[in-house]
Design a protein around this motif. Structure first.
Motif: not given
Length: 101
Positions: A2, A51, A53-55, A98, A101
């Motif tokens: 990623k 963070q 896992d934050r978009c 995003c 994720i």
């Protein structure tokens, strides 16, 4: 993987745009587009700062849909087009992030 995709888009999409559309001044255009990274300054407003896992899209102010609309409008005048391309390339990279994720 990623991270590689995310930063690959950040680095290589502006390079491809610069080489394709600004051949005579590709390096200058490339550096200006890389300055699109500066919109990440808005991450300083978030808690926690990072963070995984934050978009970013529509979470941070400079990554909001309103800001993206302004970046699209900046494509119209020739004087701001390279800057707009850099900002939008940044948004594309963050959007890809995003989706992963």
């Amino acid at each position: 993987m990623k991270t590689g995709i995310h930063y690959g888009i950040h680095v290589f999409l502006p390079l491809a745009i610069a080489l394709l559309f600004y051949r005579k001044q590709w390096f200058k255009a490339y550096v200006i587009m890389l300055l699109g990274f500066l919109i990440d300054i808005d991450h300083l407003l978030a808690t926690p700062l990072f963070q995984a896992d934050r978009c970013s899209i529509n979470f941070h102010p400079l990554h909001s849909y309103y800001a993206i609309g302004i970046y699209v409008l900046l494509l119209i005048p020739n004087k701001t087009r390279v800057i707009a391309l850099g900002l939008l390339a940044h948004i594309v990279a963050d959007s890809a992030d995003c989706m992963l994720i």
